[in-house]
Design a protein around this motif. Sequence first.
Motif, short mmCIF file in Angstrom:
data_model
loop_
_atom_site.label_atom_id
_atom_site.label_comp_id
_atom_site.label_asym_id
_atom_site.label_seq_id
_atom_site.Cartn_x
_atom_site.Cartn_y
_atom_site.Cartn_z
N ALA A 174 1.58 16.07 2.59
CA ALA A 174 2.28 16.04 1.31
C ALA A 174 1.44 16.81 0.29
O ALA A 174 0.21 16.73 0.32
N PRO A 175 2.11 17.55 -0.60
CA PRO A 175 1.34 18.30 -1.61
C PRO A 175 1.01 17.41 -2.80
O PRO A 175 1.45 16.27 -2.87
N GLY A 176 0.25 17.97 -3.72
CA GLY A 176 -0.08 17.20 -4.93
C GLY A 176 -1.26 17.85 -5.64
O GLY A 176 -1.66 18.96 -5.33
N ASN A 183 -7.17 7.90 -3.38
CA ASN A 183 -6.92 8.79 -2.25
C ASN A 183 -5.47 9.26 -2.23
O ASN A 183 -4.89 9.44 -1.17
N THR A 184 -4.91 9.41 -3.41
CA THR A 184 -3.56 9.97 -3.44
C THR A 184 -3.48 10.98 -4.58
O THR A 184 -4.47 11.23 -5.26
N SER A 238 2.56 5.75 4.85
CA SER A 238 2.79 6.89 3.96
C SER A 238 2.14 8.12 4.55
O SER A 238 1.31 8.05 5.46
N ALA A 239 2.56 9.27 4.01
CA ALA A 239 2.03 10.55 4.48
C ALA A 239 0.63 10.76 3.94
O ALA A 239 0.27 10.23 2.90
N PHE A 240 -0.17 11.54 4.67
CA PHE A 240 -1.48 11.93 4.18
C PHE A 240 -1.31 12.97 3.07
O PHE A 240 -0.81 14.06 3.31
N VAL A 241 -1.72 12.62 1.86
CA VAL A 241 -1.67 13.60 0.77
C VAL A 241 -2.72 14.68 1.07
O VAL A 241 -3.85 14.38 1.44
N PRO A 285 5.85 10.44 1.43
CA PRO A 285 4.63 10.48 0.60
C PRO A 285 4.57 9.27 -0.36
O PRO A 285 5.61 8.70 -0.69
N ASP A 286 3.36 8.93 -0.79
CA ASP A 286 3.16 7.80 -1.71
C ASP A 286 4.08 7.91 -2.92
O ASP A 286 4.67 6.92 -3.37
N GLU A 287 4.15 9.13 -3.48
CA GLU A 287 4.91 9.34 -4.71
C GLU A 287 6.35 8.88 -4.53
O GLU A 287 6.92 8.17 -5.37
#
Lengths: 565, 135, 486
Positions: free
Chosen positions: C435-437, C91-92, C428-431, C461-463
Amino acid sequence: MELLIRNGFVFDPINGVNGEKMDIAVKDGKIVDKVNESRAKTIDATGMVVMPGGVDIHSHIAGGKVNAGRLLRPEDHFKDVERKTAVTRSGVGYSIPSTFTTGYRYARMGWTTVMDPAMPPLEAKHTHEELSDTPIIDKASYPLLGDWWFVLEYLRDGKIEECARHVAWMIKATKGYAIKVVNPGGLEAWGYGRNVESLDDPVPCFGITPREIIRGLCKVNKLLHLPHTIHLHTNNLGKPGNYLTALETMRCVEDLAENGKPVIHITHCQFCAFKGDDWRTFQSGAEEIANYVNAHSHVTLDMGQVIFTDTTTMTADGPFQYTLYTLTGNKWTNHDVETETSAGIVPFHYKRKSYVHATQWSIGLELALLIKDPWKIMMTTDHPNGGPFTAYPRIIAWLMSRKAREATLRKINPKARSRSLLPSISRELDFYEIAIVTRAGQAKALGLKNKGHLGVGADADIAIYNFNPETMDPAKNYRAVRRAFKRAAYTIKGGQVVVKDGEVLKHMDGATMWLDVQLCEPCEIELNENLKRRFKEYWTVEFENYPVSEDYLAVSHPIPVKADV
Amino acid sequence: MVEKHKLKVVLLTGRTIEQGVGKELGKITSEYAESVSVCYMDPEDMKKLDIKDGANVQVSTAFGSVVVKAKKSLRAPHPGVIYIPYGPWANVVVDPETHGIGMPTFKGVPATVEPAPDKPVLGLSELLKQQFGKG
Amino acid sequence: MPVVKAVSCPVCGSLCDDIELTIENGEVVKVKNGCAMCEAKFLSHRSEHRIRKPLIRKDGEFVETTLEEAIRRTAEILAEANYPVLYGWSNTSCEAISVGIELAEEVGGVIDNTAVVCHGPSLLSVQDMGIPSCTLGQIRHRADLIIYWGCDPWSAHPRHIERYTAFAEGRFEKSAWRGYMAKIRSLIGLKKIRSAAKRLVLKEPSEIEARLKPTFVPSIAREGRKLIVVDVRRTKTAEMADFFIQVEPGKDYELLQALRALVRDQELEVDHVAGVPVEYLEEVVDAMVSCDFGALFFGLGLTMGGAKLRNIDAALSLIRDLNMRTKFVIMPMRGHFNVTGANMVFTWQTGYPYAVDFSLGYPRYNPGETSVVDVLLRGESDAALVVASDPVSSFPRKAAEHLARNPLIYVGPHMDVTAQVADVVIPSAFVGIEAPGTAYRMDHVPIPLKKVVDPPEGVLPDEEILRRILSEVRKIKREKTKAEAA
């Protein structure tokens, strides 16, 4: 940062340098006239061969298909691992190495530029994500456009200019480098499990023939002034008798050539130089192809050399891969991409003792040796289709040494040996010619102005090999040739020493090159309206989510191109 | 196969749209807990056990035992098959064995169901405390 | 109010990218085009169940802490561990996953993604046999026969049918929606469906050819798409089907092999297979071999029970057999929105799709040994980092128990079940919202995720969190080397 490479035997065919002992000066990543000798770092290349960094015009190193191949074959990786070091990432080989390993292995052999030849436009982001994860080397990718519905429809309706504009949009949108065409028409037909059999076999539901697609895209390529020609994987690839298709394909664009410049690149030609009616009567058609190419100047080829090893075949040619699966009964992955293309993957083991495989091995070398002008034929294995790129040192040895060829000939299938043309060919390439078929010719065919040579202003991508052509004869010492090319004494990329004695010293990003095709009229808006209208009908992603933004490229290197439309 | 109000069944676990929505809303929510601490049963099986929609039942397997609410399945008939949505309650009773392939058995676990009118369905944090001593 | 169009939905593997969001005061207030799960996700990003501050467990209770402290503690746990597991990733974004792999390599741990408890067996089977597949648009344009086996898209991938399969409009195949409505209205019985199947069966090659002018024309002019559902229960999806096969639990393997035999024109000398009359199966097989383009989607009904990967072997074999007769593709219905992306990034960086062990300094892969559930069941891990997933709510109790015993770090937006038993919790932020990706759809098509609103203050963000952990781990290792040298 300045660098001086002293006293090597320099082979730089684009600049006509043939083994002269000279110094090469480097500053800020470029070749320069001279550097401050006291400040510059010096590399002593005495008794070594100095060449531009290797250029590979056709090697499947990234993207959905390659990754599906990696996924398919854990057994390919178990036997070949790369440990993490203080400077490098870990990874695996063998025929479909992981991304980091791919970059390191090319660099270790002195190769610095690699073109991935098959990018499904819808999955272009994937290709670029992997290319960005492939360290050291510069790279680019060719979008697959020969079976794209827009192309089929425009060419059917004779709308060459509209087609060119949309192709230009697509190349920019996918951050691509050249027009790739695979089994034109056959991939659309494969959508329903069919294929096309000849250049004039109509494509189901589209009312256009492969001949029209090839000619149309050749014209589009010219209108757009793309640096490379169209890059074609012929119809009927991998089928006995297909040398006739290859010849007809080359003939069908003869009239489009101007000023003796190439207009078409027939890729991995070995796979379309088969004579015979079936596998039993199968034999080499290399001589016929070579005769044609020797008499014409509008075509370039690459070898697609076969190596006796266990490898993984992967092409966008879905129907061909299906045939290969039915022939071998092996694992088979198929991946059709809506509106655009297809792909197939089948593991394959080329065996010395197989008549067909041994003949294929012979065909690749026959092509390279019978085509007189080395600028017309480039060394590839169509990695990993003929074998992994790590086999290049062996191919170089075969090209340079009759003795090396004979050593292998002795071990192959006797019938293949007795029919092979190789025993009758005495030609042995020298280092100058090797530099052409492995870098200069490839860079020239690709229209890469700053690659493949060591003239002032070129990118400082340099390979130094520990082989002394003054004291050793490569034809006799082919094992030493192999060793030298396997582990470059030095690889310099963008002016930085990245490999020494075959060991990677540095993990750094390479650039991704792409064509920024500029149209002459500002018709972008109209173009986009037209695209948008059809987008929802043709694809399952939204228009604005389709293009690849530059963020996907670790180092983006756009090359501006001015089009005629 | 009713023996003293105990029914032998096959346990399946899986996705429901309620669980899907619940997990996106957040797993502390009561919506989530209510969506996954249930057991969907064939109405005929419920009759055999003499229980009504919403009754507490104890589901037991060789790997554990958990109390959940019985619910009438809208996807019947599937006699002898019970269905618990993915979640911490189901995890108590599924088969952890992966048989060397990494994947436990989440579907097709032999189980028994019995009415448990006196036992409560634990809330999420009580369940975690009971199972892991943490949370 | 600003409306953002073409937003990709970070919920399931269908990755619908046509969502329209209305943003007000930095919050999503309206969701258009999405399913119930999509709406729940986009509207809940500001819910009270968000974690807003990093937490560290002290004396059994959570206390709030700073991000620096939480990252330092995380790095210490990972750097000290002998055999940490790094789990989740589905989920990221691919960008975050990439950093996760680098971290796993750095600490010499096992990295695994949620495929291990969903389509892991499918991946193993693909490694045995390969997989004839395609992108979803190919199915939308061409498939005249759709099979859903052991999956219930109505519940798990709610827009799959309308966007990609039976109810989608394609170039050569039209939506079966109208036909379905007509069917509902007139309550056509089995008899009528039989006769429809008969019409399919009676379609002679010469008849096809007659329609092929100038060459080949697909079945656009014929009957609409057919839908077959195979499940242990009469799911919502099953109610839409032209053929519903209710298979006995755990008998999918027999059923698949029986279908293979029928496709190969072999006689079955029994009346029923897996609880289904053979006569009915013959009708189904007739429809399968006489279609122009068939597509089989399969779900966890095949991977999670019974013969597990052998089920998938049989399904893949069936599709190989069918390709001798017509065009047929097969695709797993991937659950989490980027589980496919996790498999992709793992594969291009390490050669393997999941269950990768870096303890020897290079990628090693042996599901059953290096897969996270097995590592936990054997009690081998001595630390765990969970990112973008909730293993305590998805692993069998015994595996979750060892996870909870390990020093456990949780990185994610929600106070998930795993977070509740963790020792360090980093919000963490919701991707795809904050957050982009990049994420990969179930058919391997990469889809960009947008940032449409800002994350809560101080939430990264997770990253970015992973990058900071990685650099902190390296710092600790350098300090340690220095101390040892001294």
